[in-house]
Write an enzyme that holds these catalytic residues in place. Structure first.
Site, PDB file in Angstrom:
ATOM      1  N   ASP A  99      26.985 141.691 -24.092  1.00  0.00           N
ATOM      2  CA  ASP A  99      28.046 140.881 -24.677  1.00  0.00           C
ATOM      3  C   ASP A  99      27.790 140.755 -26.181  1.00  0.00           C
ATOM      4  OD1 ASP A  99      30.430 138.917 -24.111  1.00  0.00           O
ATOM      5  OD2 ASP A  99      28.987 137.683 -25.229  1.00  0.00           O
ATOM      6  N   HIS A 298      31.765 141.170 -15.927  1.00  0.00           N
ATOM      7  CA  HIS A 298      31.239 141.068 -17.289  1.00  0.00           C
ATOM      8  C   HIS A 298      29.733 140.877 -17.360  1.00  0.00           C
ATOM      9  CE1 HIS A 298      31.109 140.266 -21.526  1.00  0.00           C
ATOM     10  NE2 HIS A 298      30.629 139.053 -21.331  1.00  0.00           N
TER      11      HIS A 298
END
Length: 320
Positions: A99, A298
């Site tokens: 991320d 994610h």
């Protein structure tokens, strides 16, 4: 066993978790996370002969939280990594990010290839500087509703997320999981700026299988200082675009690995699918085709620890 200590780096104090000995591997977490997001990587990487170090990055957890928004620019974030490598007595390191940690890893390799033995990014692909500032671009494209623009409003998301951090984090981690409602659909993370992001985000009756109550406890504790430091990273997106003008057209040259989930929202951001398709041509030392993990959302290294660890170990060992 994972050990913890504080180190002085780049004018601030960082909390680091570490295990093992050997070539240094720096693991950089994303938003809204902490060093704990790498819990499944410490043991396998240390057992394979690596010194594994994961900091709480600036603005997170037990590390310092500078008040100045401009103290969270990409130069500060990369400076922390460079300083950490030196503070640990090393001349080079492998740098791995997930991320927001991925842009920090990629930019460390871009700015200081002499320090980076290899770089791996999870979820967020390598940086290729666009023609326009990103916050301005998304503001025009989505009428101010893209989540970056919501985060950019001073104090607004800070207050929304800080009212009940545990619920905030439970919603985030479930929503962006491969098991979340609507996972796998191509959709943009848009926010009603008046209602906020959490209002329409489902509050799950149970956590994803890979995310335990103990994980949520640890994460909630790490945000006891609030969310402002973490959100300040987003408030530097346009500033970072300005600062990185000298690297327009430059590419990451150290050996590189990119891994992402097929149910992750980030690789579906505007222009990103096309970028991922072109990575083998754009990246001179990408060691393999981008690794796409089926059914993964994610939270790459937490949702698919075995597959991520195998890919990382293949990558690290090939360069050691």
């Amino acid at each position: 066993m994972v050990q913890h200590r504080m180190v002085d780096v780049n004018g601030i104090r960082l909390h680091i978790a570490e295990e093992g000995s050997g070539p240094l591997v720096v693991l950089l977490h994303g938003f809204p996370e902490s060093w704990h997001s790498w819990q499944h990587q410490f043991g396998p990487l240390a057992a394979a002969g690596f010194h594994v170090v994961a900091p709480d990055q600036r603005g997170y957890g037990s590390s310092d939280h500078p008040e100045d928004v401009e103290a969270y620019s990409i130069f500060h974030l990369v400076g922390d990594v460079v300083g950490l490598i030196r503070e640990l007595g090393e001349e080079q390191a492998f740098v791995v990010g997930h991320d927001w940690g991925a842009p920090v890893a990629w930019h460390t390799a871009l700015f200081r290839p002499d320090l980076v033995r290899g770089v791996a990014g999870l979820s967020v692909p390598p940086p290729f500087r666009g023609p326009q500032p990103p916050l301005q671009t998304m503001d025009r494209r989505f009428g101010g509703r893209f989540y970056w623009n919501y985060f950019n409003r001073p104090g607004v998301a800070d207050a929304e997320f800080g009212r009940d951090p545990r619920t905030t984090l439970r919603k985030f981690f479930t929503m962006a999981s491969g098991e979340g409602a609507g996972a796998g659909e191509v959709r943009q993370p848009l926010v009603d700026p008046e209602r906020g992001w959490l209002a329409d985000m489902p509050d799950p009756e149970k956590l994803p299988q890979w995310f335990t109550e103990a994980d949520l406890d640890a994460l909630t504790e790490s945000f006891s200082h609030g969310f402002t430091g973490a959100l300040n990273w987003y408030r530097n997106l346009d500033r970072n675009w300005e600062l990185t003008a000298p690297w327009q057209g430059a590419v990451v040259t150290p050996p590189a690995l990119y891994v992402y989930g097929d149910r992750d929202l980030v690789p579906a951001f505007p222009g990103t699918p096309e970028l991922i398709e072109r990575l083998p041509a754009l990246m001179p030392n990408l060691v393999r085709e981008p690794l796409k993990l089926a059914g993964c959302g994610h939270w790459t290294q937490q949702e698919r620890p075995d597959e991520v660890n195998a890919a990382l170990l293949d990558f690290l060992k090939s360069l050691s």
